[in-house]
Enzyme design. Structure first.
Site, PDB file in Angstrom:
ATOM      1  N   ASP A 126     -11.470   3.149   4.083  1.00 51.22           N
ATOM      2  CA  ASP A 126     -11.957   1.964   3.895  1.00 51.22           C
ATOM      3  C   ASP A 126     -13.485   2.604   4.053  1.00 51.22           C
ATOM      4  O   ASP A 126     -13.724   0.627   3.666  1.00 51.22           O
ATOM      5  CB  ASP A 126     -11.790   0.924   4.816  1.00 51.22           C
ATOM      6  CG  ASP A 126     -10.039   0.444   5.498  1.00 51.22           C
ATOM      7  OD1 ASP A 126     -10.417  -0.438   4.531  1.00 51.22           O
ATOM      8  OD2 ASP A 126      -9.263   0.723   6.314  1.00 51.22           O
ATOM      9  N   LYS A 150       0.581  -1.214   0.049  1.00 54.18           N
ATOM     10  CA  LYS A 150       0.293   0.030   0.129  1.00 54.18           C
ATOM     11  C   LYS A 150       0.702   0.832   0.387  1.00 54.18           C
ATOM     12  O   LYS A 150       0.422   1.929  -1.028  1.00 54.18           O
ATOM     13  CB  LYS A 150      -0.673  -0.104   1.518  1.00 54.18           C
ATOM     14  CG  LYS A 150      -1.704  -1.258   0.896  1.00 54.18           C
ATOM     15  CD  LYS A 150      -2.549  -0.708   2.272  1.00 54.18           C
ATOM     16  CE  LYS A 150      -3.804  -2.097   2.192  1.00 54.18           C
ATOM     17  NZ  LYS A 150      -4.387  -3.220   3.466  1.00 54.18           N
ATOM     18  N   GLN A 196      -4.650  -1.275   9.759  1.00 50.90           N
ATOM     19  CA  GLN A 196      -4.566  -2.851   9.095  1.00 50.90           C
ATOM     20  C   GLN A 196      -5.963  -3.795  10.357  1.00 50.90           C
ATOM     21  O   GLN A 196      -4.543  -3.380  11.372  1.00 50.90           O
ATOM     22  CB  GLN A 196      -3.282  -3.310   9.171  1.00 50.90           C
ATOM     23  CG  GLN A 196      -3.002  -4.744   8.327  1.00 50.90           C
ATOM     24  CD  GLN A 196      -3.825  -4.829   6.636  1.00 50.90           C
ATOM     25  OE1 GLN A 196      -4.171  -3.998   6.124  1.00 50.90           O
ATOM     26  NE2 GLN A 196      -4.732  -5.865   6.356  1.00 50.90           N
TER      27      GLN A 196
HETATM   28  N1  GUN Z   1      -7.228  -6.918   6.322  1.00 51.57           N
HETATM   29  C1  GUN Z   1      -7.929  -7.083   4.932  1.00 51.57           C
HETATM   30  N2  GUN Z   1      -8.751  -6.075   4.015  1.00 51.57           N
HETATM   31  C2  GUN Z   1      -8.233  -5.398   5.039  1.00 51.57           C
HETATM   32  C3  GUN Z   1      -9.332  -4.416   4.450  1.00 51.57           C
HETATM   33  O1  GUN Z   1      -9.816  -3.475   2.950  1.00 51.57           O
HETATM   34  N3  GUN Z   1      -8.807  -2.975   5.004  1.00 51.57           N
HETATM   35  C4  GUN Z   1      -8.008  -3.045   6.302  1.00 51.57           C
HETATM   36  N4  GUN Z   1      -7.885  -1.661   7.016  1.00 51.57           N
HETATM   37  N5  GUN Z   1      -7.784  -4.214   7.493  1.00 51.57           N
HETATM   38  C5  GUN Z   1      -8.034  -5.330   6.448  1.00 51.57           C
END
Ligand code: GUN
Length: 301
Positions: free
Chosen positions: A121, A54, A98
């Site tokens: 998100d 990311k 995350q």
């Molecule tokens: N863990 C797995 N997928 C995601 C996501 O789309 N966002 C976040 N914050 N954590 C994740």
């Protein structure tokens, strides 16, 4: 006839290119640089890989990008303070914590502490509510379903899903429920199926659009697929692959790909389908947040 393979890498690269160009224009026109902060608690290797990619992608797009790695034993209060500091940081447009978080931290509390206007998100109640009530112009839509919709519309060659039956297998807050809302917003007739659904194969095989988001390797077999259906496989499961050598593994989706591809009209592969779209849409959401800050229109995809 074999299904058309929907290449998520190509479509994600197109989204990232559009974000990169719009970011340069935003800076030139308004002096605003999109800023993203990714917070990770603990040392889960898979999460660390995601967080690194990311950050790398954000830098490529021309964003200001910060990541905060906190030890697994970080008290909840400290994480909440970190989120509040990012809420108040004018250089940050998007905050991603995350998931999953360690057991001693209340995930819901952390998500609801993120300022809704920085919740790229799309997990905050405000954004969930906006999506559920059709306020999609100002909602942040969760990245994986947002990316899945783009792939689906490419595969079908149209954005109005009137008259089509969609079955979403899986009811998670991150994928299943927002995906169902997005399909409904585009006029599909939507059913959410899950582990308590009766006769799942029969229901799935009535779907013109079949979305698999259950996290069970290769659960969806050929006889679950309606001939010609568009199949979107959101699953990313690592399984043992002794055929590749001792201790080796490989990634598979929730769909038994080879047999389903012989029946479907179009299908996303794993890897290389929905996966690359998730990060691309995170970049798109962060840019949209920065555009709102600057008072200019964000691109559409
Ligand atoms: N863990 C797995 N997928 C995601 C996501 O789309 N966002 C976040 N914050 N954590 C994740």
């Amino acid at each position: 006839m074999a299904a058309e393979v929907i290449d998520g890498k190509v479509v994600a690269a197109e989204v990232v290119e559009k974000v990169t160009n719009a970011t340069a224009k935003l800076l030139a026109d308004t002096g605003v640089t999109p800023g993203i902060a990714v917070v990770i608690v603990g040392e889960d290797p898979a999460s660390q890989v995601y967080v690194r990619s990311k950050g790398k992608r954000a830098t490529e797009c021309g964003f200001h990008s910060v990541s905060h790695t906190m030890p697994a034993e970080t008290p909840e209060d400290e994480l909440l303070t970190m989120v509040e500091n990012l809420n108040n940081d004018p250089a940050i447009d998007g905050i991603l914590v995350q998931l999953p978080l360690p057991d001693h931290i209340d995930e819901g509390k952390v998500i609801q502490t993120i300022a809704p206007e920085k919740d790229v998100d799309g997990f905050h109640f405000i954004n969930v509510g906006k999506l559920g009530t059709g306020e999609t112009d100002t909602a942040f839509v969760p990245c994986t379903p947002a990316g899945s919709m783009i792939l689906l519309k490419k595969a079908l060659g149209k954005s109005d899903l009137s008259g089509l039956n969609a079955v979403v297998v899986g009811r998670s807050n991150i994928v299943g429920k927002p995906m169902a809302n997005l399909l409904l917003a585009d006029n599909a007739t939507v059913t959410i199926a899950h582990s308590r659904t009766k006769d799942l194969p029969a229901l799935a095989s009535s779907a013109d659009i079949l979305v698999a988001a259950v996290g069970r390797p290769e659960m969806i077999k050929a006889d679950w697929v309606k001939p010609g259906a568009a199949v979107i496989d959101v699953g990313i499961n690592r399984i043992d692959a002794p055929e590749k050598g001792e201790g080796k593994s490989r990634l598979v989706g929730d769909v038994a790909y080879d047999e389903a591809a012989a029946i479907a009209g179009s299908i996303t592969p794993v890897p290389g389908g929905v996966g690359p779209m998730t990060i691309a849409m995170l970049m798109a959401n962060t840019l949209a947040s920065a555009c709102r800050r600057a008072g200019v229109e964000a691109p559409t995809y």
